[in-house]
Motif scaffolding. Structure first.
Motif, PDB file in Angstrom:
ATOM      1  N   ALA A 195       1.009 -10.369   6.398  1.00  0.00           N
ATOM      2  CA  ALA A 195       0.551  -9.047   6.824  1.00  0.00           C
ATOM      3  C   ALA A 195       0.481  -8.955   8.343  1.00  0.00           C
ATOM      4  O   ALA A 195       0.865  -7.933   8.936  1.00  0.00           O
ATOM      5  CB  ALA A 195      -0.820  -8.759   6.209  1.00  0.00           C
ATOM      6  N   LEU A 234      -5.985  -4.948   7.339  1.00  0.00           N
ATOM      7  CA  LEU A 234      -5.096  -5.840   6.587  1.00  0.00           C
ATOM      8  C   LEU A 234      -5.819  -7.107   6.143  1.00  0.00           C
ATOM      9  O   LEU A 234      -5.454  -7.722   5.140  1.00  0.00           O
ATOM     10  CB  LEU A 234      -3.829  -6.165   7.381  1.00  0.00           C
ATOM     11  CG  LEU A 234      -3.907  -6.935   8.694  1.00  0.00           C
ATOM     12  CD1 LEU A 234      -3.941  -8.437   8.475  1.00  0.00           C
ATOM     13  CD2 LEU A 234      -2.713  -6.580   9.561  1.00  0.00           C
ATOM     14  N   ALA A 280      -0.473  -5.313   1.989  1.00  0.00           N
ATOM     15  CA  ALA A 280      -1.793  -5.469   2.611  1.00  0.00           C
ATOM     16  C   ALA A 280      -1.833  -4.822   3.986  1.00  0.00           C
ATOM     17  O   ALA A 280      -2.834  -4.205   4.371  1.00  0.00           O
ATOM     18  CB  ALA A 280      -2.146  -6.958   2.711  1.00  0.00           C
ATOM     19  N   GLY A 339      -7.215  -6.116   2.929  1.00  0.00           N
ATOM     20  CA  GLY A 339      -6.167  -6.082   1.914  1.00  0.00           C
ATOM     21  C   GLY A 339      -5.780  -7.476   1.447  1.00  0.00           C
ATOM     22  O   GLY A 339      -5.612  -7.712   0.245  1.00  0.00           O
ATOM     23  N   ALA A 340      -5.637  -8.408   2.381  1.00  0.00           N
ATOM     24  CA  ALA A 340      -5.294  -9.781   2.010  1.00  0.00           C
ATOM     25  C   ALA A 340      -6.394 -10.418   1.167  1.00  0.00           C
ATOM     26  O   ALA A 340      -6.118 -11.156   0.209  1.00  0.00           O
ATOM     27  CB  ALA A 340      -5.042 -10.618   3.269  1.00  0.00           C
ATOM     28  N   GLY A 387      -5.035 -16.209  -0.449  1.00  0.00           N
ATOM     29  CA  GLY A 387      -4.984 -15.048   0.431  1.00  0.00           C
ATOM     30  C   GLY A 387      -4.479 -15.342   1.818  1.00  0.00           C
ATOM     31  O   GLY A 387      -3.981 -14.431   2.505  1.00  0.00           O
ATOM     32  N   THR A 396      -1.569  -4.373  -6.171  1.00  0.00           N
ATOM     33  CA  THR A 396      -0.817  -3.856  -5.024  1.00  0.00           C
ATOM     34  C   THR A 396      -0.390  -2.412  -5.263  1.00  0.00           C
ATOM     35  O   THR A 396      -0.573  -1.541  -4.398  1.00  0.00           O
ATOM     36  CB  THR A 396       0.428  -4.728  -4.771  1.00  0.00           C
ATOM     37  OG1 THR A 396       0.017  -6.072  -4.520  1.00  0.00           O
ATOM     38  CG2 THR A 396       1.205  -4.214  -3.582  1.00  0.00           C
ATOM     39  N   PHE A 438      -6.121  -8.932  -2.451  1.00  0.00           N
ATOM     40  CA  PHE A 438      -5.013  -9.475  -3.215  1.00  0.00           C
ATOM     41  C   PHE A 438      -5.217 -10.958  -3.507  1.00  0.00           C
ATOM     42  O   PHE A 438      -4.864 -11.444  -4.575  1.00  0.00           O
ATOM     43  CB  PHE A 438      -3.702  -9.249  -2.471  1.00  0.00           C
ATOM     44  CG  PHE A 438      -3.397  -7.789  -2.246  1.00  0.00           C
ATOM     45  CD1 PHE A 438      -3.606  -6.862  -3.248  1.00  0.00           C
ATOM     46  CD2 PHE A 438      -2.919  -7.339  -1.035  1.00  0.00           C
ATOM     47  CE1 PHE A 438      -3.338  -5.519  -3.049  1.00  0.00           C
ATOM     48  CE2 PHE A 438      -2.640  -5.998  -0.817  1.00  0.00           C
ATOM     49  CZ  PHE A 438      -2.850  -5.082  -1.832  1.00  0.00           C
TER      50      PHE A 438
END
Length: 415
Positions: free
Chosen positions: A66, A308, A297, A311-312, A59, A390, A315
């Motif tokens: 990001a 973000l 992200a 988001g990271a 990540g 995603t 993912f």
């Protein structure tokens, strides 16, 4: 009627929940869902410290990409070229790291990525090239340049034009004696306690300086962009550059600065792929579209540093999970996703948003049906888990997004 108006006016207005509290609530819901799924499915790998360590390692490059996208787009420049800048960073980090050590590799990766950002700024800010077209060109140019330089520099040493010789790594650090205590709690396999211990153990064990730098840059980016005069001027260029110009802001300078910083951050993200443990050195194609995932992200996080980061993490976790018996563990995520969707249903019902609640309920039923009627996922699908996540996340988050108003628009001084 008058009394009703007075009662309504006298009633205290419900204050919205702060953004940090809302984010913490959803993180807690996600942890509870994954913990319950781990208990129900008998898969401790879902919250094991090794899984979390892999998620952090995978990540961090996404987080850097990001952050790079955040800096560029807050200044009004869409940076599709993050992938190419990451590729340049991987090559530069491997070249300098092999010669002079990991710290030199980190600096070189930032420089190579910044050069890609500079080229993107020249094309979009100075010459007014379409931002998407320029970004795609940067991606192609970055991949081609790295391939050519690898053939020229690495092949005589490694005997392979697609990879570098082994590159020295940064040392890793663990929080002792907490690490041993958390490992003991994880090994007990108690519901909730062992799950939290596994997550904390993964976050506090085997931490590299690049990981610390990534997490440090999240609050630093927030403070610079939202709590400093420099950041205010930079964000004004992404919202209304004409108004910013009328107030004396040098819009070209701030856009150039933002895109160059964006490229440097993406380059460091590329260096994280080779200077963290787990990878011998530069390998052609090793970014594996993480620049695009980093951009996703950033969009998922609504162009905010804290968002973000979430988001990271999402993912990175999905990427790390598919490395540990992915056909079964990724399949179990459907159960956890159904639980999270049920929480969304309850939230929407509490808000009396019946349509959104109904849509979330249907989605929860579909996701749970996939889990119930299948035993595991095909390997061909688990390999693309981060990319599928995603797409799903961006589709779900599209209704609440608010990009900078002038993002992607051409600007000319005096226009």
């Amino acid at each position: 009627m008058t009394s009703a108006f007075i009662e309504t006016a006298a009633a205290p207005a419900r204050r919205p929940m702060p953004g940090w509290a809302r984010a913490a609530l959803w993180v807690g819901i996600a942890v509870v869902a994954v913990s319950f799924t781990s208990y129900q499915t008998g898969l401790p790998e879902l919250t094991a410290s090794g899984t979390v360590q892999s998620a952090v390692r995978l990540g961090v490059p996404i987080l850097f990409a990001a952050l790079g996208g955040l800096w560029a787009e807050r200044a009004g420049v869409i940076n599709i070229g993050l992938e190419g800048m990451m590729i340049l960073g991987t090559w530069g980090g491997a070249w300098a790291g092999y010669q002079w050590g990991p710290l030199a590799g980190l600096v070189a990766a930032a420089v190579f990525g910044a050069l890609g950002g500079l080229l993107h700024a020249v094309a979009t800010v100075t010459f007014g090239v379409n931002h998407i077209v320029s970004g795609v060109a940067i991606n192609l140019l970055g991949a081609g340049t790295a391939q050519y330089l690898s053939t020229l520099v690495f092949e005589p040493v490694s005997q392979n034009p697609r990879e570098s010789p082994p590159v020295p790594k940064f040392d890793t650090y663990s929080a002792q004696p907490f690490g041993d205590w958390l490992q003991w709690l994880e090994d007990l396999q108690r519901v909730g306690i062992s799950d939290v211990a596994g997550i904390l153990g993964g976050l506090l064990t085997g931490v590299s300086p690049i990981t610390l730098l990534a997490y440090l840059l999240v609050p630093v980016s927030y403070l610079v962009l939202w709590r400093s005069p420099f950041g205010l001027r930079l964000r004004s260029c992404g919202e209304n550059p004409v108004a910013a110009e009328s107030l004396g802001v040098n819009v070209y300078l701030y856009k150039y600065s933002a895109v160059i910083i964006s490229g440097a951050l993406a380059g460091i993200g590329g260096a994280a792929l080779i200077l963290n443990p787990g990878q011998a050195g530069y390998l052609e194609g090793q970014t594996n579209n993480r620049g695009y995932i980093g951009l996703a992200a950033m969009i998922f996080g609504n162009w905010r540093p804290g968002g973000l980061l979430g988001g990271a993490a999402l993912f990175g976790y999905s990427d790390g999970l598919q490395l540990r018996d992915g056909e079964i563990t990724v399949h179990a995520l459907f159960y956890a996703a159904a639980l999270v969707l049920l929480a969304v249903v309850l939230l929407q019902m509490w808000r009396r948003n019946w349509f959104a609640g109904g849509v979330a309920l249907v989605a929860a039923a579909i996701v749970y049906s996939i889990y119930w009627y299948t035993d595991e996922l095909p390997e061909v699908l688990t390999a693309y888990t981060p990319h599928l996540v995603t797409l799903v996340v961006l589709a779900a988050a599209s209704q609440r997004l608010r990009p900078p108003a002038a993002n992607g628009l051409s600007y000319r001084r005096g226009s």
